[in-house]
Design a protein around this motif. Structure first.
Motif, PDB file in Angstrom:
ATOM      1  N   ASP A  61      16.889  31.358  35.463  1.00 50.63           N
ATOM      2  CA  ASP A  61      16.050  32.532  35.265  1.00 50.63           C
ATOM      3  C   ASP A  61      14.805  32.217  34.454  1.00 50.63           C
ATOM      4  OD1 ASP A  61      15.631  35.527  35.235  1.00 50.63           O
ATOM      5  OD2 ASP A  61      15.780  35.118  33.091  1.00 50.63           O
ATOM      6  N   LYS A  62      14.875  31.209  33.619  1.00 47.25           N
ATOM      7  CA  LYS A  62      13.730  30.864  32.777  1.00 47.25           C
ATOM      8  C   LYS A  62      12.717  29.971  33.501  1.00 47.25           C
ATOM      9  CE  LYS A  62      16.665  32.454  29.724  1.00 47.25           C
ATOM     10  NZ  LYS A  62      17.898  32.779  30.386  1.00 47.25           N
ATOM     11  N   GLN A  63      13.062  29.505  34.685  1.00 43.15           N
ATOM     12  CA  GLN A  63      12.181  28.621  35.444  1.00 43.15           C
ATOM     13  C   GLN A  63      11.079  29.426  36.135  1.00 43.15           C
ATOM     14  OE1 GLN A  63      12.860  25.302  35.036  1.00 43.15           O
ATOM     15  NE2 GLN A  63      14.484  26.127  33.746  1.00 43.15           N
ATOM     16  N   ASP A  68      12.017  36.421  42.400  1.00 40.24           N
ATOM     17  CA  ASP A  68      12.165  37.752  41.812  1.00 40.24           C
ATOM     18  C   ASP A  68      13.550  38.315  42.123  1.00 40.24           C
ATOM     19  OD1 ASP A  68       9.647  37.865  40.691  1.00 40.24           O
ATOM     20  OD2 ASP A  68       8.746  38.835  42.439  1.00 40.24           O
ATOM     21  N   ARG A  69      14.109  39.044  41.194  1.00 43.76           N
ATOM     22  CA  ARG A  69      15.435  39.640  41.386  1.00 43.76           C
ATOM     23  C   ARG A  69      15.431  40.777  42.387  1.00 43.76           C
ATOM     24  NH1 ARG A  69      15.999  41.659  35.319  1.00 43.76           N
ATOM     25  NH2 ARG A  69      15.243  39.558  35.152  1.00 43.76           N
ATOM     26  N   ARG A  78      23.539  41.035  43.907  1.00 47.79           N
ATOM     27  CA  ARG A  78      23.773  41.770  42.660  1.00 47.79           C
ATOM     28  C   ARG A  78      24.661  42.988  42.901  1.00 47.79           C
ATOM     29  NH1 ARG A  78      20.366  39.924  38.944  1.00 47.79           N
ATOM     30  NH2 ARG A  78      18.632  38.733  39.726  1.00 47.79           N
ATOM     31  N   THR A  79      24.358  43.707  43.968  1.00 49.58           N
ATOM     32  CA  THR A  79      25.114  44.915  44.286  1.00 49.58           C
ATOM     33  C   THR A  79      26.574  44.579  44.600  1.00 49.58           C
ATOM     34  OG1 THR A  79      23.106  45.988  45.107  1.00 49.58           O
ATOM     35  CG2 THR A  79      25.206  46.913  45.835  1.00 49.58           C
ATOM     36  N   LEU A  80      26.795  43.550  45.412  1.00 46.36           N
ATOM     37  CA  LEU A  80      28.165  43.181  45.782  1.00 46.36           C
ATOM     38  C   LEU A  80      28.943  42.624  44.594  1.00 46.36           C
ATOM     39  CD1 LEU A  80      27.528  41.581  49.293  1.00 46.36           C
ATOM     40  CD2 LEU A  80      28.510  43.829  48.776  1.00 46.36           C
ATOM     41  N   ASN A  81      28.318  41.751  43.814  1.00 45.09           N
ATOM     42  CA  ASN A  81      28.999  41.214  42.624  1.00 45.09           C
ATOM     43  C   ASN A  81      29.348  42.332  41.641  1.00 45.09           C
ATOM     44  OD1 ASN A  81      29.076  38.573  43.421  1.00 45.09           O
ATOM     45  ND2 ASN A  81      27.348  37.920  42.180  1.00 45.09           N
ATOM     46  N   TRP A 114      13.475  44.557  36.454  1.00 43.11           N
ATOM     47  CA  TRP A 114      12.377  43.699  36.921  1.00 43.11           C
ATOM     48  C   TRP A 114      11.039  44.243  36.424  1.00 43.11           C
ATOM     49  CZ3 TRP A 114       8.275  44.703  40.311  1.00 43.11           C
ATOM     50  CH2 TRP A 114       7.526  43.583  40.683  1.00 43.11           C
ATOM     51  N   ARG A 115      10.874  45.551  36.514  1.00 40.54           N
ATOM     52  CA  ARG A 115       9.627  46.180  36.064  1.00 40.54           C
ATOM     53  C   ARG A 115       9.434  45.969  34.552  1.00 40.54           C
ATOM     54  NH1 ARG A 115       5.392  47.289  38.527  1.00 40.54           N
ATOM     55  NH2 ARG A 115       6.266  48.750  39.990  1.00 40.54           N
ATOM     56  N   ILE A 116      10.505  46.157  33.791  1.00 41.38           N
ATOM     57  CA  ILE A 116      10.432  45.950  32.335  1.00 41.38           C
ATOM     58  C   ILE A 116      10.116  44.490  32.026  1.00 41.38           C
ATOM     59  CG2 ILE A 116      11.799  45.939  30.201  1.00 41.38           C
ATOM     60  CD1 ILE A 116      13.281  48.412  31.384  1.00 41.38           C
ATOM     61  N   ARG A 117      10.766  43.586  32.737  1.00 37.99           N
ATOM     62  CA  ARG A 117      10.530  42.155  32.514  1.00 37.99           C
ATOM     63  C   ARG A 117       9.085  41.792  32.830  1.00 37.99           C
ATOM     64  NH1 ARG A 117      14.082  37.367  33.156  1.00 37.99           N
ATOM     65  NH2 ARG A 117      12.769  35.672  32.442  1.00 37.99           N
TER      66      ARG A 117
END
Length: 148
Positions: A61-63, A68-69, A78-81, A114-117
């Motif tokens: 994530d830091k790379q 984008d997520r 993300r939804t399934l996990n 994502w927007r906040i990030r």
């Protein structure tokens, strides 16, 4: 249901962290007693594998090359996990509701986080914003997985 929603919020930022938190809680016996988690989830290899994937995601994530997520495959994963993890912490009779709550929360949280990030990265580095996000998400996922 609150645990499921919290795992969904965590998955919006880190797709593998909720699953790793639930697998580790299953392995250590700290999942709620009436959870729907199968015995396989408590296997040390499953716990180690999900943890390795979560750590890889924290590093990746830091790379600057990290996608984008909010790309479609990422939101689906993300939804399934989150849905799976949310079902595992919900009481057996509410596992489908836990899955739905966590999955829906993860999908929405993906876009919000994502927007906040992106807004935060206007003033701070990708690495700094990522570490701050990690400091919020990882403990929240662990707390949600182990809460009684």
């Amino acid at each position: 249901m609150l645990r499921s929603i919290l795992l969904g919020l965590a998955a919006g930022s880190r797709a593998m962290t909720p699953l790793a938190a639930v697998a580790n809680a299953a392995r250590t016996g700290t999942l709620p007693r009436d959870s729907a988690a199968p015995d396989l989830l408590a296997h040390p290899l499953v716990s180690a594998g999900t943890t390795a994937l979560a750590v890889y995601e924290l590093i990746g994530d830091k790379q600057h090359s990290a996608p984008d997520r909010i790309i479609t495959p990422a939101v689906v994963i993300r939804t399934l996990n989150a849905a799976f993890a949310g079902a595992m912490v919900a009481p057996r009779r509410h596992r489908w509701a836990g899955a739905a709550a966590a999955g829906a929360t993860a999908a929405v949280a993906s876009y919000i986080s994502w927007r906040i990030r992106m807004k935060s990265m206007e003033r701070n580095s990708q690495e700094a914003t990522g570490f701050i996000e990690d400091a919020l998400v990882v403990p929240a996922a662990i707390a949600a997985a182990t809460a009684r």
